[in-house]
Design an enzyme around this catalytic site. Structure first.
Site, PDB file in Angstrom:
ATOM      1  N   MET A 272       0.966  -1.120  -0.013  1.00  0.00           N
ATOM      2  CA  MET A 272       0.168  -0.024   0.141  1.00  0.00           C
ATOM      3  C   MET A 272       0.967   1.086   0.058  1.00  0.00           C
ATOM      4  O   MET A 272       1.706   1.405   0.997  1.00  0.00           O
ATOM      5  CB  MET A 272      -0.945   0.085   1.062  1.00  0.00           C
ATOM      6  CG  MET A 272      -1.949   0.999   1.296  1.00  0.00           C
ATOM      7  SD  MET A 272      -3.086   1.282  -0.021  1.00  0.00           S
ATOM      8  CE  MET A 272      -3.605   2.826  -0.153  1.00  0.00           C
ATOM      9  N   GLU A 273       0.466   2.167  -0.841  1.00  0.00           N
ATOM     10  CA  GLU A 273       1.323   3.279  -1.076  1.00  0.00           C
ATOM     11  C   GLU A 273       1.396   4.508  -0.161  1.00  0.00           C
ATOM     12  O   GLU A 273       1.363   5.744  -0.476  1.00  0.00           O
ATOM     13  CB  GLU A 273       0.977   3.583  -2.668  1.00  0.00           C
ATOM     14  CG  GLU A 273      -0.320   4.370  -2.959  1.00  0.00           C
ATOM     15  CD  GLU A 273      -1.390   3.288  -3.225  1.00  0.00           C
ATOM     16  OE1 GLU A 273      -2.317   4.005  -3.840  1.00  0.00           O
ATOM     17  OE2 GLU A 273      -1.009   2.145  -2.940  1.00  0.00           O
ATOM     18  N   ASN A 274       1.085   4.144   1.112  1.00  0.00           N
ATOM     19  CA  ASN A 274       0.852   5.327   2.005  1.00  0.00           C
ATOM     20  C   ASN A 274       1.992   6.367   1.794  1.00  0.00           C
ATOM     21  O   ASN A 274       3.368   5.902   2.121  1.00  0.00           O
ATOM     22  CB  ASN A 274       1.048   4.710   3.434  1.00  0.00           C
ATOM     23  CG  ASN A 274       0.031   3.783   3.602  1.00  0.00           C
ATOM     24  OD1 ASN A 274      -0.970   3.788   3.370  1.00  0.00           O
ATOM     25  ND2 ASN A 274       0.713   2.458   3.956  1.00  0.00           N
ATOM     26  N   HIS A 304       6.350  -0.005  -7.589  1.00  0.00           N
ATOM     27  CA  HIS A 304       5.202   0.094  -8.211  1.00  0.00           C
ATOM     28  C   HIS A 304       4.664   1.253  -6.929  1.00  0.00           C
ATOM     29  O   HIS A 304       3.965   2.294  -7.514  1.00  0.00           O
ATOM     30  CB  HIS A 304       4.184  -1.100  -8.110  1.00  0.00           C
ATOM     31  CG  HIS A 304       2.741  -0.855  -8.388  1.00  0.00           C
ATOM     32  ND1 HIS A 304       2.050  -1.263  -9.426  1.00  0.00           N
ATOM     33  CD2 HIS A 304       1.616  -0.598  -7.410  1.00  0.00           C
ATOM     34  CE1 HIS A 304       0.854  -0.966  -9.178  1.00  0.00           C
ATOM     35  NE2 HIS A 304       0.580  -0.590  -8.019  1.00  0.00           N
ATOM     36  N   GLU A 305       4.770   0.711  -5.732  1.00  0.00           N
ATOM     37  CA  GLU A 305       4.553   1.936  -4.656  1.00  0.00           C
ATOM     38  C   GLU A 305       5.179   3.110  -4.805  1.00  0.00           C
ATOM     39  O   GLU A 305       4.435   4.237  -4.519  1.00  0.00           O
ATOM     40  CB  GLU A 305       4.642   0.867  -3.432  1.00  0.00           C
ATOM     41  CG  GLU A 305       3.971  -0.211  -3.287  1.00  0.00           C
ATOM     42  CD  GLU A 305       2.452  -0.320  -3.872  1.00  0.00           C
ATOM     43  OE1 GLU A 305       1.852   0.701  -3.449  1.00  0.00           O
ATOM     44  OE2 GLU A 305       2.026  -1.296  -4.478  1.00  0.00           O
ATOM     45  N   HIS A 308       3.586   5.525  -6.954  1.00  0.00           N
ATOM     46  CA  HIS A 308       2.074   5.990  -6.678  1.00  0.00           C
ATOM     47  C   HIS A 308       2.525   7.271  -5.716  1.00  0.00           C
ATOM     48  O   HIS A 308       1.585   8.135  -5.616  1.00  0.00           O
ATOM     49  CB  HIS A 308       1.583   5.033  -5.589  1.00  0.00           C
ATOM     50  CG  HIS A 308       0.688   4.085  -5.969  1.00  0.00           C
ATOM     51  ND1 HIS A 308      -0.492   4.242  -6.810  1.00  0.00           N
ATOM     52  CD2 HIS A 308       0.816   2.506  -6.024  1.00  0.00           C
ATOM     53  CE1 HIS A 308      -1.062   3.348  -7.278  1.00  0.00           C
ATOM     54  NE2 HIS A 308      -0.535   2.211  -6.859  1.00  0.00           N
ATOM     55  N   GLU A 327      -3.859   3.061 -10.181  1.00  0.00           N
ATOM     56  CA  GLU A 327      -3.279   1.970 -10.362  1.00  0.00           C
ATOM     57  C   GLU A 327      -2.601   1.496 -11.807  1.00  0.00           C
ATOM     58  O   GLU A 327      -1.539   0.892 -12.145  1.00  0.00           O
ATOM     59  CB  GLU A 327      -4.095   0.830 -10.245  1.00  0.00           C
ATOM     60  CG  GLU A 327      -4.703   1.005  -8.764  1.00  0.00           C
ATOM     61  CD  GLU A 327      -3.480   0.812  -7.551  1.00  0.00           C
ATOM     62  OE1 GLU A 327      -2.519   0.350  -8.175  1.00  0.00           O
ATOM     63  OE2 GLU A 327      -3.840   1.264  -6.699  1.00  0.00           O
TER      64      GLU A 327
END
Length: 833
Positions: A272-274, A304-305, A308, A327
């Site tokens: 998850m890209e927090n 990927h993250e 983001h 995404e």
């Protein structure tokens, strides 16, 4: 968790979902200026304290709105100094009336930790007896952690403090500094959407580095310290390479301060890209041997993250309709980064055989939808579109956009879009406007065909050079494909022709004598491929000799998708695999083709009496690979895993379990040992003593899950009854434990034994919504689906269940997608029987 607390959580979750119209109205009325959140995690294992102070402005003084809040209890609420009765909270919403131009609302509440991967999740690690906490506020779980206006276009800076037990450390979106009395202060963030806020707390161990002025940290549970230290150098390297690539590509600096990556337990997603504090599932810290593909997948997830941080975090979609702006771009940018900036220059091969296969399956399902602008009338419905279309198809469409406008124009458009919407929100029309400005081209028709219309075309080329495009009749679109066609004989490329296919057919230059002709040989476009008769006849012999791994991936993919679509006999797929699989040199292709055969094609597309001999053929092929390849290589590891999953040789399995004659590199590999235990369990050869001994030697979260999977995998009727009861009635089971039970349950047993559970599935699984969050339950509903009962009666049962009002939208989507796969198997059996 006792039943009373479970009921509290159910009441907290059983709330109406925020609609697009409500979100638009609230965003037009208010602006959130600042969020202050104080969390007290030092109150025991079940509850935590949450104090929130929100300053916000209202452009219509005297108007009313509502705050999102789902507490266990609420001690105090004040709006502009005036108390509000907590009893006014209804369906997770706190009415706020008579607003001023400038407002402050303060909420003091008690919240509940979750055990299903949503909200603030708390997990117990049996390896060291410690608890670990992480926040996963996606998609709409933020109100279970703090009071907020929970929608993606009401972004605000966050100032967070966390009180934690003395031995814990805290990591979050801002740099964490420990003050007196076990209080941690996180530096104030730039504006964030609510679902990006996170706090990770516990006795995590940490490693640090820095790059280009950015402080880097990687963190994991204490019991994974050895794995963290072993893998961190490679992960830091990919992190640095990705930063350099994105800074160069976007020409916009990473804006969120430090960059921490936390590997957390029992995580529902891959990551998850927090902003500033990315969370990953900690299975990516491989405990044993890892193939090159596994390290590639982790590297790609890291990239990927990070992508983001720009697409999603810096510029956030205005509403979930434009999920693709998050995404699709992260997917495309990550594979671009790994293929150009890291050692994984062949990462698009893995994309083709893994991610695109996932996306093609989503396109064939009745739930298919456009890449962009897919209707999301409320937040819960948006969860259904986090699928292979939003990720893999979207990335493929962006590859086509690059081919359509050119890389320079594409990069310029991306930079302009990011700069003009930084720290705000964007949508499809605004992105297209930036692209049109940069390229000087009208993209309206292109967008309507590729982004705004569902469906996947089928490409085929015959030996007279006619390339055809077949468009699905229910989703007509005139998609222009930029691709190539190549031919091979004895492994050597004999021609390659670039094509822009602007209509239903075109003539291409080719050598008709080529043994194998491959449409879309470079895998540049989004299309399923049909192979001509001559190519199919030569495929098993030619495949291993072709040097181009991308072309081999397209050919393997054509065999798999053809099987699913019913145009290829599953026995042909098995024949090709039995002859050509052992000669495959790319471990991503080797492992993904084997997975498709062992997990889906063999057990569901073949009749029950054909399954055992088919598995024996795969076991023989795997044994052959082990005998021929370099011991300890990635290919040898894939082959050992496939052999463990397919062999019925009890002597080999028990020898491996006892550590005898193990393939090179697998001595002491606990994860491989669990594969062997599961294989013995599926064969009915794992009694309680054997499983208990395996658990005793691996007293970790993974060991606990391994034991559950093994017990559920035993084929006996009492074992299945126990597993189903644990899956559907034990409210103390975590999200990962439910997944482990469901995975093991359907991996063995005769159809006669399993058939009654098809009816129990449609009755029991929807009921789990009373205590399992939507994100976790949708996964359970897919894993627990009666895929082995390939019968028309199963179709009737599931269709009837999908029509029931008590089935949540997410479970209905999972049922429908899995049902489409079962119907593919039924259709194949009918055609090729």
């Amino acid at each position: 968790m006792d039943d009373e607390l479970s009921e509290d959580l159910w009441q907290a979750r059983a709330v109406p979902s925020l609609t697009r119209d409500e979100a638009r109205q609230r965003a037009q009325l208010i602006t959130v200026d600042r969020m202050e959140v104080d969390l007290d995690l030092d109150r025991g294992a079940e509850h935590f304290g949450s104090t929130t102070r929100i300053t916000f402005s209202c452009n219509e003084p005297g108007a009313a709105t509502f705050l999102d809040l789902r507490p266990v209890s609420c001690e105090r609420i004040e709006l502009n100094g005036t108390p509000i009765d907590p009893a006014t909270i209804t369906d997770g919403r706190l009415p706020l009336a008579d607003l001023r131009a400038e407002n402050t609302v303060e909420v003091v509440a008690t919240m509940a930790y979750s055990h299903d991967g949503q909200g603030l999740h708390r997990s117990h690690d049996p390896a060291d007896g410690e608890d670990y906490v992480y926040g996963h506020l996606f998609l709409d779980a933020a109100p279970t952690v703090f009071a907020c206006f929970d929608q993606p276009d009401l972004k605000a800076p966050y100032s967070v403090t966390v009180r934690a037990p003395e031995t814990w450390v805290v990591v979050g979106n801002g740099r964490a500094t420990r003050a007196d009395d076990n209080l941690w202060r996180l530096s104030e963030t730039l504006p964030l959407a609510t679902y990006f806020v996170t706090v990770c707390a516990g006795p995590y161990v940490s490693l640090h580095d820095s790059h280009d002025g950015i402080e880097l940290g990687i963190h994991a549970r204490r019991s994974l310290q050895g794995e963290l230290e072993r893998h961190a150098p490679q992960m830091f390297e990919v992190t640095k390479q990705s930063f350099d690539h994105f800074h160069s590509t976007f020409d916009v600096r990473y804006p969120f301060g430090d960059y921490d990556q936390v590997f957390v337990p029992e995580f529902n997603a891959g990551a998850m890209e927090n902003p500033g504090c990315v969370t990953f599932r900690d299975q990516m810290l491989f405990r044993g041997a890892a193939t090159r593909e596994q390290v590639l997948q982790r590297s790609n997830t890291i990239s990927h993250e990070m992508a983001h941080m720009w697409f999603g975090d810096l510029v956030t979609m205005r509403w979930w309709d434009d999920l693709w702006l998050n995404e699709s771009f992260a997917e495309f940018m990550a594979y671009t980064a790994t293929s150009t900036a890291t050692e994984f220059t062949d990462s698009w091969v893995e994309f083709g055989i893994a991610r695109k296969q996932w996306g093609y399956a989503a396109e064939r399902a009745p739930s298919t939808h456009p890449v962009a602008g897919s209707p999301a009338p409320d937040a819960h419905s948006a969860l259904e579109n986090f699928d292979g279309i939003s990720y893999a198809k979207g990335a493929s469409v962006l590859r086509q956009l690059v081919a359509h406008v050119g890389k320079d124009a594409f990069d310029a458009g991306v930079t302009a879009y990011l700069r003009s919407h930084a720290h705000g929100n964007g949508e499809l029309a605004e992105f297209l406007a930036a692209m049109e400005q940069a390229s000087g081209r009208d993209l309206g028709d292109w967008s309507r065909a590729w982004l705004e219309t569902a469906g996947v075309d089928v490409l085929a080329v015959d030996r007279d050079g006619t390339l055809t495009r077949t468009t699905p009749s229910q989703y007509p679109a005139d998609r222009v494909h930029t691709l190539d066609v190549a031919g091979f004989t004895d492994g050597a490329q004999v021609f390659r022709t670039d094509v822009v296919l602007e209509g239903p057919s075109a003539q291409v230059g080719l050598d008709a004598a080529a043994a194998v002709v491959v449409p879309n040989a470079g895998d540049l476009t989004w299309a399923q491929v049909d192979l001509d008769e001559t190519t199919r006849g030569n495929l098993a012999r030619e495949l291993p000799m072709i040097e181009d791994p991308v072309a081999r991936g397209v050919l393997w993919g054509a065999v798999l998708t053809g099987t699913y679509r019913g145009t290829v006999d599953p026995r042909f797929a098995l024949d090709v695999a039995a002859e050509a699989w052992a000669g495959e040199s790319d471990d991503a292709l080797l492992s993904r083709v084997a997975l498709a055969l062992t997990d889906r094609i063999v057990p569901t597309f073949l009749a029950e009496g054909e399954v055992t001999p088919a598995r024996a053929r795969l076991a023989e092929a795997a044994a052959g690979v082990l005998d021929r390849v370099e011991p300890g290589s990635a290919r040898a590891l894939v082959a050992a895993r496939v052999l463990a999953a397919t062999t019925t040789d009890e002597t080999v399995l028990r020898g491996w379990l006892d550590g005898r004659d193990l393939p090179v590199g697998l001595d002491g590999d606990t994860d491989f040992r669990w594969l062997v235990v599961h294989a013995l369990a599926r064969l009915g050869l794992a009694d309680d003593a054997l499983i208990e001994a395996a658990e005793a030697s691996d007293r970790t979260l993974t060991g606990r899950l391994g034991g559950l999977t093994a017990r559920a995998a035993r084929p006996g009727t009492p074992d299945k009854e126990w597993a189903w009861r644990e899956l559907t009635t034990n409210r103390d089971r975590s999200n990962y434990e439910l997944n482990a039970l469901a995975t093991g349950f359907w991996s063995s047993g005769s159809v006669e034994t399993l058939r009654p559970y098809a009816a129990r599935y449609v009755d029991d699984i929807p009921h789990l919504a009373q205590w399992v969050g939507a994100d976790a339950l949708d996964r359970v509903a897919a894993l627990a689906f009666p895929s082995r009962v390939v019968e028309p009666e199963t179709v009737e049962l599931v269709r009837a269940a999908m029509a029931r009002p008590d089935v949540t939208a997410g479970v209905r989507r999972s049922m429908g997608d899995e049902l489409s796969k079962l119907e593919e198997a039924l259709a194949s059996r009918a055609r090729w029987a």
